[in-house]
Design an enzyme around this catalytic site. Structure first.
Site, PDB file in Angstrom:
ATOM      1  N   LYS A 140       0.847  -1.194   0.000  1.00 17.45           N
ATOM      2  CA  LYS A 140       0.000   0.000   0.000  1.00 17.45           C
ATOM      3  C   LYS A 140       0.879   1.238   0.000  1.00 17.45           C
ATOM      4  O   LYS A 140       1.591   1.521   0.967  1.00 17.45           O
ATOM      5  CB  LYS A 140      -0.913   0.054   1.221  1.00 17.45           C
ATOM      6  CG  LYS A 140      -1.966   1.177   1.120  1.00 17.45           C
ATOM      7  CD  LYS A 140      -2.611   1.514   2.439  1.00 17.45           C
ATOM      8  CE  LYS A 140      -1.862   2.571   3.209  1.00 17.45           C
ATOM      9  NZ  LYS A 140      -1.875   3.911   2.567  1.00 17.45           N
ATOM     10  N   GLU A 173      10.397   0.732  10.403  1.00 17.14           N
ATOM     11  CA  GLU A 173      11.368   1.808  10.188  1.00 17.14           C
ATOM     12  C   GLU A 173      10.609   3.100  10.412  1.00 17.14           C
ATOM     13  O   GLU A 173       9.779   3.494   9.588  1.00 17.14           O
ATOM     14  CB  GLU A 173      11.961   1.718   8.781  1.00 17.14           C
ATOM     15  CG  GLU A 173      13.229   2.530   8.616  1.00 17.14           C
ATOM     16  CD  GLU A 173      12.971   3.892   7.999  1.00 17.14           C
ATOM     17  OE1 GLU A 173      12.962   4.864   8.782  1.00 17.14           O
ATOM     18  OE2 GLU A 173      12.765   3.987   6.784  1.00 17.14           O
ATOM     19  N   CYS A 196      13.146  10.829   7.396  1.00 21.26           N
ATOM     20  CA  CYS A 196      13.138  10.293   8.759  1.00 21.26           C
ATOM     21  C   CYS A 196      14.504  10.415   9.427  1.00 21.26           C
ATOM     22  O   CYS A 196      14.586  10.567  10.645  1.00 21.26           O
ATOM     23  CB  CYS A 196      12.673   8.837   8.751  1.00 21.26           C
ATOM     24  SG  CYS A 196      13.581   7.789   7.609  1.00 21.26           S
ATOM     25  N   GLU A 221       9.819  15.229  16.323  1.00 21.08           N
ATOM     26  CA  GLU A 221      10.171  15.136  14.898  1.00 21.08           C
ATOM     27  C   GLU A 221       9.289  16.114  14.124  1.00 21.08           C
ATOM     28  O   GLU A 221       8.067  16.000  14.113  1.00 21.08           O
ATOM     29  CB  GLU A 221       9.958  13.713  14.381  1.00 21.08           C
ATOM     30  CG  GLU A 221      10.377  13.553  12.931  1.00 21.08           C
ATOM     31  CD  GLU A 221      10.171  12.138  12.403  1.00 21.08           C
ATOM     32  OE1 GLU A 221      10.955  11.702  11.555  1.00 21.08           O
ATOM     33  OE2 GLU A 221       9.216  11.484  12.852  1.00 21.08           O
TER      34      GLU A 221
END
Length: 788
Positions: free
Chosen positions: A191, A265, A299, A396
């Site tokens: 997906k 991850e 990331c 983040e």
């Protein structure tokens, strides 16, 4: 002055637009409306949502919202394709991967332009970074497919893999996941992110034209509900997810107890450390790439600048000058440095975080310069005057925002770098290679770049520590993530534990005992905090001893002692081996006593179990200095040293059977690799391990390396699994308790191994090798400039 002379005088860039004609033609060929790609065919579009160009807000196409029925169809197709696909030779599978790589190269410009239109990243990045790396991954894994049986002789594919990827690197994340899955013999349901589905759909067309057997790759588009349907589907054997930590925790909880393979991850807040002896100009150019590559939507972005105080003023001044030359604009313009963020919602999220940071005292600098009035654009920002607790330091941001702090000493740099719940990547700049290589192993991150940043390659594993997830993508470790031991398919349910013999309810009726075995915490015998004891019964129901009833405070004390002993990880592997040999030797001296204790608790002759325990200690003593990493040779001016590191503090709950071996078979590999341990021995037969601490005390094992807490296995396992000071959790017990442990582990996303109610015969020699060693370690890839 003519125009050319003016350009040389001003050094200004003119527009260099990339034409979108071919990408538009491809979209038009599909009527700009897409169904799913399932079983080698395009489905009829259903309920759709728009995919828009974030640079101008124009609709590119309508994408179908995947339903549970669509996921069912994809799983059915992938299941049907799995047997014939996995039965192909590695050479035959490799040929398909090679064909895909060649097709991607052939149509690389189409992929690059479509990626930029859909995602907003500058065409230079799509063209020069993303697409070449996509092809590289398929080439690299074509080779793995052929050599799999030699390198992983006892491994088999999981089966059907559900893969969910993010929007920041739509095609590259697809390649990271699909290439190793197919090489291993798995089939896939992928997906893509709802914002960026188009290159995945173009990839599906490539698979079709390359003749990939139907059902091997299935692309199901949709939003969060579609992903949930994939994660929860019983017909999927492994989940691989890249995305936010919040969603990763939800997936960990949803898969708990299912036995599905899982790799995550997740997010990051990566430090970018600049020492006073660094080449400042090079460090600033690296920093531009670290934080403003892909608009900071990375990331592993170097979003936390840590610069040594002695050069801070000069470095920040130079950085501001460099920021003034960054060009923000149309991502299809080849002279643009910073393109559009992926969607308006992302722009608003970043603005909200910035407001919070400023309210907490942060100062924000943005260089002068134009920004398009329309589209999802933000200027690159530098944030100063922050403490480690500021929102912009801790959270983040996933945008073009750099937060700067200073440090005085290398020790302070390491402390600041590790002051985060994440652990994905880090960058170190120093002309002193000794300093850089001293700092690299101290940083808690899965990737460390020295005098460089954002280096990626298919041959080098990528992945994080702590709440940045677990598992690796790329390299040998990334390949192993799509394989499992062949024998695991044959495991049977563990035999039901023997019912405890009836005993008197009154604790005073247990008979006279001269001594109650204490716990062992921080190198000292310790009474239970609860001040209660639990009887240990022989097979006839007679009390043969008592042990402490451990509680939450006992676990807390044991974890604190284990964390204080983490220097064990830096003890030379040879020294760890010598201590384990010494432990085995001292246990062997007392083999008759330990055999008798086993017989007293279980009624069975313990001679063989003690001998196996001694042998297992010898085996892992031998592994301590031999379970090594590797040096990768990526196709650029660097080497990547894949360093095997311990996980940290491990909570280990031993199985109810085999009172001595059940614990030693689990703690020995953990200790050999440099972990410290909080051990919960068999609830029924703990006396073998309370006897063992007497051996530990005389075997030079440092205080706190092994801690023993007795009591109810399940309740203590829950406390350990929830504890943020525990980095990994092993549990041998029922399926229900295993699911509980896996679910409780989401607090800090600790790595887990559970037996799930299956019978693992720990006496089998397959458990004296890399099965547990791999689960007791993680790989850090350190990129080092090397060669001409």
């Amino acid at each position: 002055m003519n125009k050319i002379a003016q350009i040389f005088q001003s050094l200004e860039y003119g527009p260099a637009p990339e034409l979108p004609d071919q990408a538009n033609a491809w979209l038009d060929s599909h009527g700009r409306k897409f169904g799913h790609f399932i079983d080698g065919k395009w489905t009829k579009p259903g309920k759709t949502f728009a995919s828009e160009n974030p640079a101008n807000g124009e609709k590119l196409a309508d994408i179908t919202e995947g339903t549970a029925e669509d996921v069912n169809a994809a799983v059915k197709a992938a299941r049907a394709a799995f047997k014939p696909w996995s039965a192909l030779s590695g050479y035959e599978r490799g040929k398909y991967l090679y064909a895909i790589a060649r097709a991607i190269q052939k149509h690389s410009r189409l992929f690059a332009v479509l990626e930029t239109m859909d995602n907003g990243k500058p065409i230079r990045e799509s063209r020069d970074v993303d697409i070449p790396l996509v092809a590289r991954h398929f080439y690299h894994h074509a080779g793995w497919a052929q050599h799999l049986s030699r390198e992983f002789p006892d491994a088999v594919p999981y089966g059907v893999c559900g893969q969910i990827i993010p929007w920041n690197f739509p095609l590259l994340m697809l390649a990271w996941k699909i290439a190793p899955a197919l090489a291993a013999g798995n089939t896939v349901i992928l997906k893509p992110a709802e914002f960026t589905s188009l290159t995945a759909l173009l990839f599906a067309e490539i698979c079709d034209r390359a003749g990939l057997p139907k059902g091997v790759v299935n692309i199901v588009t949709g939003q969060g509900e579609t992903g949930q349907a994939i994660v929860s589907h019983e017909g999927i054997d492994k989940i691989a997810f890249t995305g936010s930590t919040e969603v990763g925790k939800a997936i960990r909880a949803a898969t708990a107890g299912t036995g599905k393979g899982l790799s995550l991850e997740l997010g990051g807040k990566s430090p970018y450390i600049v020492f006073e002896d660094a080449d400042i100009d090079s460090a600033i150019e690296g920093l531009v790439d670290a934080i403003w590559f892909n608009q900071g939507q990375v990331c592993c972005a170097g979003s936390r600048l840590l610069v040594q105080e002695s050069i801070e003023t000069r470095f920040i001044a130079k950085l501001k000058t460099r920021m003034a030359s960054l060009r923000v604009g149309d991502p299809l313009d080849k002279s643009i440095d910073i393109g559009a963020l992926v969607a308006p919602v992302q722009v608003e999220r970043i603005r909200d975080l910035m407001k919070r940071g400023v309210a907490e005292g942060a100062l924000v600098y943005e260089a002068d310069g134009p920004v398009p009035a329309n589209g999802c654009f933000l200027k690159p920002a530098l944030v100063t005057n922050v403490s480690p607790a500021n929102t912009l330091v801790a959270e983040e941001i996933f945008g073009p925002v750099l937060v700067a702090m200073s440090f005085r000493t290398p020790e302070e740099a390491v402390a600041l770098a590790n002051n985060t719940k994440y652990g994905l990547a880090a960058t170190i700049w120093s002309e002193n290679i000794n300093l850089a290589l001293d700092i690299a192993p101290k940083i808690k991150a899965g990737v460390v770049w020295i005098n460089g940043t954002n280096n990626f390659d298919a041959a080098v594993g990528f992945g994080g520590y702590k709440e940045s997830g677990f598992g690796r993508e790329g390299g040998r470790e990334g390949m192993s993530a799509y394989l499992k031991p062949a024998w695991e398919k044959e495991l049977k349910l563990a035999p039901a534990a023997k019912a405890a013999p009836a005993k008197a309810e009154n604790p005073l009726d247990s008979g006279h005992l001269d001594q109650t075995a204490k716990m062992y915490i921080g190198g000292k015998q310790s009474r239970p905090d609860s001040a209660y004891n639990r009887p240990v019964l022989d097979p006839k129901g007679q009390t043969i001893g008592e042990v402490g009833e451990g509680n939450r405070k006992d676990v807390r004390n044991a974890v604190e002692a284990a964390r204080a002993a983490l220097g064990w990880s830096t003890t030379a592997a040879h020294t760890r081996a010598q201590i384990l040999y010494f432990l085995a030797e001292n246990l062997d001296y007392r083999r008759d006593e330990f055999a008798a204790r086993i017989k007293a608790q279980t009624g069975e002759d313990g001679t063989a179990e003690v001998a196996l325990s001694v042998e297992r200690l010898f085996a892992f003593a031998g592994w301590a200095d031999k379970y090594d990493g590797a040096v990768h040779n990526p196709p650029l001016r660097a080497v990547a040293a894949a360093m095997v590191e311990p996980l940290g503090v491990m909570g280990i709950v031993a199985p109810p059977s085999r009172p001595l071996l059940g614990s030693i078979a689990l703690i020995a590999p953990a200790l050999a690799m440099g972990n410290t341990v909080v051990l919960v021995p068999s609830s029924q037969s703990p006396l073998s391990i309370t006897d063992l601490y007497q051996v530990i005390e005389t075997s030079d094992v440092p205080n706190g390396v092994v801690n023993i807490v007795t009591g109810d296995s399940v309740s203590l396992a829950k406390t350990l699994a929830e504890h943020d000071g525990v980095d990994a959790m092993w549990f041998a017990g029922s399926a229900e308790a295993s699911a509980m442990v896996e679910k409780a582990s989401i607090t800090n996303l600790k790595q887990t191994w559970t037996s799930r109610g299956l019978y693992y015969d720990l006496a089998d020699r397959r458990f004296e090798g890399d099965y547990f060693l791999s689960k007791a370690t993680q790989v850090k890839n350190v990129w080092i400039p090397y060669g001409a």
